[in-house]
Scaffold this motif. Sequence first.
Motif, mmCIF file in Angstrom:
data_model
loop_
_atom_site.group_PDB
_atom_site.id
_atom_site.type_symbol
_atom_site.label_atom_id
_atom_site.label_comp_id
_atom_site.label_asym_id
_atom_site.label_seq_id
_atom_site.Cartn_x
_atom_site.Cartn_y
_atom_site.Cartn_z
ATOM 1 N N ASP A 1 39.157 35.699 45.258
ATOM 2 C CA ASP A 1 37.796 35.312 45.621
ATOM 3 C C ASP A 1 37.209 34.522 44.462
ATOM 4 N N GLU B 1 41.977 41.646 43.590
ATOM 5 C CA GLU B 1 42.785 42.851 43.825
ATOM 6 C C GLU B 1 44.220 42.459 44.053
ATOM 7 N N PHE C 1 44.651 39.445 46.526
ATOM 8 C CA PHE C 1 43.398 39.014 47.154
ATOM 9 C C PHE C 1 42.591 38.209 46.152
ATOM 10 N N ALA D 1 36.725 42.754 48.804
ATOM 11 C CA ALA D 1 37.871 42.895 49.715
ATOM 12 C C ALA D 1 37.444 43.624 50.988
ATOM 13 N N PRO E 1 41.049 49.282 50.397
ATOM 14 C CA PRO E 1 40.659 48.236 49.437
ATOM 15 C C PRO E 1 39.712 48.816 48.382
ATOM 16 N N GLY F 1 42.561 35.637 51.058
ATOM 17 C CA GLY F 1 41.193 35.551 50.554
ATOM 18 C C GLY F 1 40.417 34.499 51.316
ATOM 19 N N PHE G 1 46.283 48.153 50.034
ATOM 20 C CA PHE G 1 45.223 47.132 50.086
ATOM 21 C C PHE G 1 44.491 47.184 51.434
#
Length: 246
Positions: A216, A222, A214, A238, A233, A34, A229
């Motif tokens: 953020d 995710e 992932f 992502a 995504p 990320g 992925f």
Amino acid sequence: MIAAEAVSKSFGPTEVLKDVSLGVRSGEVVSIIGPSGSGKTTLLRCLALLETPSAGRVTMHGKIISDGLNGPEVRRAAARVRPDIGMVFQHFNLWPHMTVLQNIVEAPRLVRKMDKAEATGLAMQLLEKVGLAEKRDAYPARLSGGQQQRVAIARALAMTPQVMFFDEATSALDPELRHEVLRVMRQLAEDGMTMAVVTHEMGFARNVSSRVVFMDQGRIVESGAPASFFDKPQTERAVRFLRQIQ
Ligand code: ADP
């Protein structure tokens, strides 16, 4: 094996983890990726008992080992499992006044109460594994960054940890030295070590890990199998992240 359950973490007024839950199963290799500042390192440090959550808890084999309060029972549980948790940092943090061998035998001798011969035997096995047996008597300053990081991995493994955490273990290295560290990490994964890895190495995340998480803005956005992925995504964030790093 080890899990963050509804973990939030604030530094002063800034909430850097917001209700994050992440479990790592035995033998699993989880890559945490990320943007910078999204809370990846803080999450890993909470799992490794290097930060205390502001809310939520960390469990190992179902037992609470860290929570916002850290009462006596939780502290005792944490003390019991701490030697089972290995950590490798971006900056290798070897003891500069000790040789490679001394760096590795120190913790097993002190914490595991291993005798000198046994600890030395184990250290030499691990140095063979990371390809540095001939450096046993060198001081860290005489080694390249990639070699120092491989010693740091051997040092963590000398405690026979149940789980290994890697916090951007290759980020401080020149590109040509990264592959030697990644190769050791890959070998560990293939040997079945349980691992959680904060990384910018998308090749590792895609090809070695069993799951990609992932993050953020302090949340897990995710989580899934690497191929799905990277190829499909599910979130705009992502998609944007993957586009930026390509
Ligand atoms: P990442 O690993 O995704 O780059 P971090 O977990 O290192 O993110 O940091 C998340 C946020 O928390 C950043 O804004 C960072 O500045 C802040 N932060 C991390 N550690 C501390 C700390 N000890 N004190 C204050 N702020 C911190």
